[in-house]
Design an enzyme around this catalytic site. Structure first.
Site, short mmCIF file in Angstrom:
data_model
loop_
_atom_site.label_atom_id
_atom_site.label_comp_id
_atom_site.label_asym_id
_atom_site.label_seq_id
_atom_site.Cartn_x
_atom_site.Cartn_y
_atom_site.Cartn_z
N ILE A 1 0.84 -1.19 0.00
CA ILE A 1 0.00 0.00 0.00
C ILE A 1 0.88 1.25 0.00
CG2 ILE A 1 -0.18 -0.10 2.53
CD1 ILE A 1 -3.04 1.03 2.29
N CYS A 2 0.43 2.27 -0.72
CA CYS A 2 1.04 3.59 -0.65
C CYS A 2 2.52 3.55 -1.03
CB CYS A 2 0.80 4.16 0.75
SG CYS A 2 1.06 5.92 0.93
#
Length: 194
Positions: free
Chosen positions: A118-119
């Site tokens: 994620i991210c």
């Protein structure tokens, strides 16, 4: 399919929600999650940061929590894990410089084990390699890195998820619901409502 053993690699000033939520949610449904950080042992902490938009051109970093690690980095034997979680925040920018982290993550990539990233967590995957031709997403500021690493980068809304085989990605914590649901599907986890 039974409970899975999942490795989560975190670092100082990782994004609070991107560490806390998957760590707790995956355990809630019965998986065994080991959260580790280089040069730290079980019981030590990583300070987290909360990244939020407050009207500036980029996010502001606020103080998060002290996240307690539940496993020692030096005790990790990657071959014993079924899957990997890579949270975002600032942690990945220095974690990708650690050769031991790179070797750990390379195992999951080469063995095509499930990975949820994620991210900014995708920065670690870009440093490892092996994402050439993979369709994925990341925080938009990481998009150029993903393209340079040969990935088919998709700029999607922060609430969306991109899945390519065993790789599940989302741009940021607003995508937790879809990201974790998709990861659970990859893991073979079935939740029923009776």
């Amino acid at each position: 399919m039974g409970a899975k053993k999942i490795l989560m690699i975190v670092g100082d000033y990782g994004e609070d929600l991107e560490i806390m939520v998957p760590f707790q949610a995956l355990q809630m449904v019965g998986h065994n999650v080991h959260a580790v950080c280089p040069n730290k042992k079980k019981g030590e902490t990583c300070p987290t940061a909360v990244h939020d938009f407050v009207g500036d051109q980029t996010y502001k970093e606020l103080t998060g929590h002290n996240f307690t690690l539940n496993y020692s980095f030096d005790d990790v034997k990657v071959e014993k894990y079924d899957a990997l979680v890579l949270p975002g925040g600032r942690g990945p920018e220095y974690l990708r410089l650690d050769n031991n982290v790179i070797e750990m993550v390379r195992h999951f990539v080469e063995e095509d084990k499930p990975i949820a990233a994620i991210c900014h967590g995708l920065q670690i995957l870009a440093a490892v390699g092996g994402i050439e031709g993979k369709t994925l997403t990341a925080y938009p500021a990481c998009g150029p890195e993903m393209k340079l690493a040969g990935a088919d980068y998709k700029d999607v809304e922060p609430t969306e998820v991109v899945r390519d085989g065993n790789l599940v990605t989302t741009p940021a914590w607003p995508g937790h619901q879809k990201w974790l649901a998709e990861f659970l599907d990859v893991l073979g986890t079935k939740i029923s409502h009776n």
